[in-house]
Design an enzyme around this catalytic site. Sequence first.
Site, short mmCIF file in Angstrom:
data_model
loop_
_atom_site.label_atom_id
_atom_site.label_comp_id
_atom_site.label_asym_id
_atom_site.label_seq_id
_atom_site.Cartn_x
_atom_site.Cartn_y
_atom_site.Cartn_z
N LYS A 100 47.91 37.63 18.14
CA LYS A 100 48.11 38.98 18.52
C LYS A 100 48.62 39.72 17.28
CE LYS A 100 52.02 41.49 20.76
NZ LYS A 100 53.11 41.23 22.06
N CYS B 50 61.22 41.30 19.90
CA CYS B 50 60.63 40.51 21.03
C CYS B 50 61.28 39.29 21.20
CB CYS B 50 59.27 40.09 20.67
SG CYS B 50 58.02 41.35 20.37
N LYS C 215 44.18 40.41 20.82
CA LYS C 215 44.84 41.71 20.74
C LYS C 215 45.27 42.31 19.52
CE LYS C 215 49.02 43.54 22.67
NZ LYS C 215 50.39 43.48 22.70
N ARG D 261 57.24 44.33 13.62
CA ARG D 261 57.18 43.12 13.97
C ARG D 261 56.14 42.22 13.37
NH1 ARG D 261 59.01 44.60 18.72
NH2 ARG D 261 58.03 45.98 20.14
N CYS E 27 60.86 42.18 24.32
CA CYS E 27 61.07 43.81 23.64
C CYS E 27 61.51 44.82 24.65
CB CYS E 27 59.96 44.00 22.94
SG CYS E 27 58.26 44.19 23.68
C1 PBG Z 1 55.26 43.01 24.17
C2 PBG Z 1 53.94 43.87 24.21
C3 PBG Z 1 53.26 44.86 23.45
C4 PBG Z 1 52.09 45.23 23.95
C5 PBG Z 1 51.69 44.06 24.99
N1 PBG Z 1 52.74 43.26 25.24
C6 PBG Z 1 53.84 45.61 22.29
C7 PBG Z 1 54.28 45.18 21.26
O1 PBG Z 1 53.87 43.94 20.59
O2 PBG Z 1 54.81 45.94 20.62
C8 PBG Z 1 50.87 46.09 23.83
C9 PBG Z 1 49.98 46.69 25.00
C10 PBG Z 1 49.36 47.80 24.59
O3 PBG Z 1 49.53 48.55 23.48
O4 PBG Z 1 48.82 48.51 25.37
N2 PBG Z 1 55.45 42.39 23.16
#
Ligand code: PBG
Length: 310
Positions: free
Chosen positions: A180, A113, A233, A202, A105
């Site tokens: 995630k 991504c 996450k 996303r 991304c």
């Molecule tokens: C990449 C990614 C993201 C985060 C970590 N790796 C962002 C997303 O999915 O947009 C977010 C981490 C954070 O908010 O601290 N895909």
Amino acid sequence: MLKNKKTTISVKDLVYPLFVREGIGICEEIPSMPGIYRFPLDAIARETRALVKLGIGAVLLFGVPTGKSREGSEAYKKDNVAAKAVTKLKRKFPDLTVMTDVCLCAYTSHGHCGVILPGCRTIAHKTTLDALCRMALSHAEAGADYVAPSAMAKGQVWAIRRALDAHGFKDTGIMGYSAKYASNFYGPFRDAANSSPLFGDRSAYQLGFSNSASAMKEIAADIREGADIVMVKPALAYLDIIREAANRFRAPLAAYNVSGEYAMVKHGAKLGLWNEKKVVLEIITSIKRAGADLVITYHAKDIAKWLKER
Ligand code: PBG
């Protein structure tokens, strides 16, 4: 039965995210994340020395490239910014655990991504897996201890495990961003990595926040595919998911205390809503209490300082 066990935080539980940008020059503070910087390559060792002195044992690197393209090839080109940073850090701090984010991304012009082929609006799965494997390999070659695929492409852990093994990187670990969620709390990160999607969102590849069963399925799949560490996450709005994952799976569990969670605390402290140290320790303790073994957090440096003062 619930045990009356006291939860404590140790500096060893913490992973500090580091943004490394291509080129030399100044350290840029990220406006939405006070105290967090995009470091140029020539400043990364100085910052890391301070972390190591504080006892922090692990960092998670995010490369911020200058050039972007439709297919995100800057992510795996020779001497890409993340690989360069890994080489530098492993040379100077061999005992530091260096983890790298593996996602396109920040490197794609559309901010998604994965790879989106001309004329399409959805991610090309096979091409994306190939790109993620090349990216992971470039980090492993540079000496990364763990690669952390976060693109939520089906089978990404399996594909990367196979690619690493085939190239002699059996000892490079994988931390899967397994559960995630498509979260609103990533806003400040997208500022930091300059990775907001230009169209859509996303939700086609990240999990919907009203669902917990699919998180468990994703974690189980990552473990089957060969992940050494699995992750939930964000953290704070997902403590139930962390608890359930800790109860169900034996794999080491990481929780990502994301950018929006960090920004809330910082801005609240600035407004005098709370004492920053007290609120951070309460939050991180709650994440550990829920069952996380590792907490990836932008507060890691401050926490390490506070733990030293005790
Ligand atoms: C990449 C990614 C993201 C985060 C970590 N790796 C962002 C997303 O999915 O947009 C977010 C981490 C954070 O908010 O601290 N895909």
